[in-house]
Scaffold this active site. Structure first.
Site, PDB file in Angstrom:
ATOM      1  N   GLU A   1      -3.552   7.298  -4.244  1.00 34.56           N
ATOM      2  CA  GLU A   1      -3.417   6.048  -3.490  1.00 34.56           C
ATOM      3  C   GLU A   1      -3.240   4.883  -4.447  1.00 34.56           C
ATOM      4  OE1 GLU A   1      -6.058   4.609   0.140  1.00 34.56           O
ATOM      5  OE2 GLU A   1      -6.865   3.826  -1.734  1.00 34.56           O
TER       6      GLU A   1
ATOM      7  N   TYR B   1       0.853  -1.202   0.000  1.00 34.48           N
ATOM      8  CA  TYR B   1       0.000   0.000   0.000  1.00 34.48           C
ATOM      9  C   TYR B   1       0.877   1.236   0.000  1.00 34.48           C
ATOM     10  CZ  TYR B   1      -3.139   3.676   1.511  1.00 34.48           C
ATOM     11  OH  TYR B   1      -3.858   4.843   1.577  1.00 34.48           O
TER      12      TYR B   1
END
Ligand code: GDP
Ligand code: MN
Length: 376
Positions: free
Chosen positions: A189, A104
């Site tokens: 993101e 992530y």
């Protein structure tokens, strides 16, 4: 807030050198099949619904296909789905890559620190909100020097990558940081960021452009991906109509009164859902149209709170009574009204003839609306 769909986010990724799987957008099953047959998307492939809500993986909005035929039927199954209230109009087809590990990575703004932050976690592929805090690394980034080798080194260490993957991460972070600044993003993101062989590939993209910078990005003016089908119709008819969770429909005029009405309903434990701002309409036909749209959202009760100015009370009352007559009996709902201001007397009379009483105070009328919707 300009939230970009995955494929638009990935177009920005491409521009800034963030590595991506090969892919193509399709709006029909035929386009999907053609994307495979032309070789634009290698097999096996992933077919992903282009909606703004997350959790597509778990929610059946991401499918895999081994043949052009399977890609076609996966596309036709996904298109037209309603995913978390959003109609799927496009899919993204991408080559299915063999994932080594899912990570992530994001840049966003920390409003407390008043700085951008780089967030990284070795536990990618699940929503970051569900990851244990200890497994998340947050580093403020000073915007003046920008992203430095120190932050990149710390991120690499936290993610546990080294060698060629580490080199890939450095390049990717530089590109992502440039994108974040140059495109006025408030969030970029990548989840998951996949280790594929000895490199990194962004499998997903979430980009939100800062609202206050929207004027610098006319290219996004026409994005309409996050409207519900009813909001879409409202937009075409130039009606200010917003649909949220909740069961009370609110009709008011002017943003100030509309917001205040929502607050008062909340205060008494109500859940305002749909709201409709009549603005400066003084055409009963327009009121009828707007009200019929509201009816299609099936509220449990509707609270009409109008201050007559340009929009006169009798105009609203006329339009409303006309619309009520057009709603099938089975779909009717209680209506609580408070109309004050210009032509108040005439408006109240029209409502009364239709069996609707106007309650003069905001407090009592809001309470009545909450009760009509079944209580708090
Ligand atoms: P989200 O659930 O809406 O965030 O959608 P994602 O784009 O993150 O996709 C969900 C999941 O699908 C990912 O976490 C991956 O596990 C899987 N996935 C997506 N693309 C690929 C791919 O190219 N290869 C493989 N093996 N899995 C993928
Ligand atoms: Mn994702």
């Amino acid at each position: 807030m300009v939230k970009l769909s995955e494929w638009r986010g990935k177009e920005l990724f491409r521009k800034y050198g963030v590595p991506l799987p090969r892919g193509r957008v399709a709006r029909t099953p035929e386009e999907a099949e053609a994307a495979i047959q032309s070789g634009a998307v290698p097999l096996p492939c992933v077919v992903k619904a282009q909606v703004l809500a997350g959790g597509r993986g778990k929610g059946g909005a991401v499918r895999f296909a081994n043949t052009a035929d399977e890609a076609r039927s996966a596309t036709s199954a996904i298109l037209g789905l309603e995913f978390k209230g959003e109609r799927v109009r496009e899919v993204l087809l991408e080559e299915k890559l063999p994932i080594g590990k899912e990570l992530y990575l994001s840049f966003t703004l920390d409003r407390g620190l008043r700085l951008p932050i780089l967030i990284s976690s070795a536990q990618g592929g699940v929503e970051i909100e569900s990851v244990d805090d200890a497994a998340i690394d947050r580093q403020p980034v000073d915007p003046f020097p920008g992203l430095t080798s120190y932050e990149k080194r710390r991120a690499a260490k936290h993610l546990g990558v080294s060698g060629p993957v580490r080199a890939s991460l450095d390049r990717l972070l530089d590109g992502l940081w440039k994108l974040f600044v140059a495109e006025d993003a408030e969030l970029v993101e990548i989840n998951p960021l996949a280790i594929v062989g000895d490199g990194l590939v962004a499998l997903d993209a979430k980009v939100i452009i800062e609202d206050d910078a929207a004027f610098r990005h006319p290219e996004y003016a026409e994005i309409r991906d996050d409207r519900t089908p009813l909001e879409e119709i409202a937009r075409e008819k130039e009606i200010a109509f917003v649909q949220l969770d909740g069961n009370i429909g609110v009709i008011a005029n002017g943003a100030g009164l509309t917001m205040a009405t929502l607050d008062v309903l909340k205060e008494f434990g109500g859940r305002p859902g749909v709201f409709l701002d009549l603005g400066g309409t003084d055409d009963p036909k327009k009121v009828t149209e707007a009200f019929l749209l509201m009816a299609q959202a099936h509220p449990k009760a509707v609270f009409l709170n109008i201050f007559g100015g340009v929009t006169k009370c009798d105009t609203v009352a006329k339009g409303l009574v006309e619309a009520m007559g057009q709603v099938p009996t089975a779909e009717r709902f209680p209506l609580v009204a408070r109309i004050r201001g210009n032509n108040e007397k005439e408006g109240i009379e029209i409502l009364q003839k239709a069996g609707i009483t106007s309650i003069p105070t905001l407090r009592e009328s809001a309470q009545a609306a909450v009760a009509a919707a079944g209580g708090p």
